[in-house]
Design a protein around this motif. Structure first.
Motif, PDB file in Angstrom:
ATOM      1  N   SER A   1      75.149  89.266 -31.278  1.00  0.00           N
ATOM      2  CA  SER A   1      76.605  89.255 -31.427  1.00  0.00           C
ATOM      3  C   SER A   1      77.190  88.123 -30.589  1.00  0.00           C
ATOM      4  O   SER A   1      76.522  87.542 -29.734  1.00  0.00           O
TER       5      SER A   1
ATOM      6  N   SER B   1      80.909  87.081 -28.503  1.00  0.00           N
ATOM      7  CA  SER B   1      82.245  87.405 -28.022  1.00  0.00           C
ATOM      8  C   SER B   1      82.937  86.100 -27.643  1.00  0.00           C
ATOM      9  O   SER B   1      82.299  85.041 -27.667  1.00  0.00           O
TER      10      SER B   1
ATOM     11  N   ALA C   1      80.880  84.606 -24.666  1.00  0.00           N
ATOM     12  CA  ALA C   1      79.461  84.881 -24.445  1.00  0.00           C
ATOM     13  C   ALA C   1      78.707  85.044 -25.761  1.00  0.00           C
ATOM     14  O   ALA C   1      79.277  85.433 -26.783  1.00  0.00           O
TER      15      ALA C   1
ATOM     16  N   HIS D   1      75.314  87.048 -27.161  1.00  0.00           N
ATOM     17  CA  HIS D   1      74.511  88.190 -26.750  1.00  0.00           C
ATOM     18  C   HIS D   1      73.187  88.237 -27.505  1.00  0.00           C
ATOM     19  O   HIS D   1      73.158  88.279 -28.738  1.00  0.00           O
TER      20      HIS D   1
ATOM     21  N   GLU E   1      72.856  88.020 -21.843  1.00  0.00           N
ATOM     22  CA  GLU E   1      74.181  87.499 -22.156  1.00  0.00           C
ATOM     23  C   GLU E   1      74.269  86.073 -21.631  1.00  0.00           C
ATOM     24  O   GLU E   1      74.054  85.827 -20.446  1.00  0.00           O
TER      25      GLU E   1
END
Length: 237
Positions: A205, A207, A210, A212, A217
């Motif tokens: 994923s 964000s 960041a 992931h 991370e």
């Protein structure tokens, strides 16, 4: 490995000193309450590693880190999470948020000790033999490794070196990220900050700040954010 501690808070300096006592390879040579005191010490002494606070009177830790020798490693220790991305942009070894747990400190210290060894004359610097369509051939530690592209999680740039983090190994090579990225297949690998390249296959994923991976991370730089997120979305379709 010689180190110093720079922090304007006496309790914070003592706390980091107590943590270093748990790492036999770390030898603390001095404790300083600001960057000016630390700079005067560095002018006459060789230091391998600095545990460096960021928000201090006078020159802050970020600016101070930019001004010192590239041979001196830096681990930031701060109560302010907003500086994390900027710290990686200047090749900090790690970024520790206060209050610092013992486990997290030991992880950062171990990383610094390992990298300091990589920089030493005792370590045989590795090099690429070739980058093929499906794999990288790397010579390191008197061995030749074949690392499949699909097994590479991410590549971390540190100073003038790169650390290849794969499923089975962590190998440092005397090539910078720009050189490595130019030879890797762009459909799999993408730069996400000054210090990191990731393999799309292992990204779970994204964000705003960041990227992931499984249990990892990594910071996503402002310069790379929009392009990476757009390409990530397309690859998930």
């Amino acid at each position: 490995m010689n180190c110093i501690i720079v922090d304007d808070e006496p309790i914070a300096r003592q706390g980091i000193l107590n943590l270093t006592a748990k790492v036999p390879d770390l030898i603390v040579k001095g404790l300083f309450k600001n960057s000016n005191e630390a700079r005067l010490y560095l002018e006459k002494n060789v230091v391998d590693l600095i545990f460096l606070d960021i928000e201090m009177p006078g020159i802050n830790g970020i600016e101070f880190a930019k001004s010192i020798s590239k041979k001196t490693l830096v681990i930031f220790t701060t109560a302010h999470a907003q500086y994390a991305l900027e710290s990686y942009e200047i090749d900090a070894i790690d970024y520790l948020l206060k209050p610092i747990s013992e486990d997290r400190f030991l992880k950062a210290a171990t990383k610094a000790i390992e990298f300091n060894y990589f920089l030493s004359d005792d370590f045989e610097k590795s090099s690429f033999e070739s980058i093929g369509e499906n794999s990288i051939i790397v010579r390191a530690d008197r061995r030749i490794y074949k690392i499949l592209h699909k097994d590479i999680f991410f590549i971390e740039g540190m100073k003038d070196y790169s650390i290849i983090n794969s499923k089975d190994n962590k190998i440092i090579t005397a090539m910078n990220l720009k050189t490595i990225l130019s030879q890797l297949p762009p459909q799999f690998f993408k730069r996400i900050s000054k210090s990191y390249i990731v393999n799309y296959h292992h990204v779970l994923s994204v964000s705003p700040h960041a990227v992931h991976l499984q249990g990892i991370e990594l910071p996503l730089g402002n310069t790379y954010r929009n392009e990476f997120i757009n390409e990530f979305i397309k690859k998930k379709d």
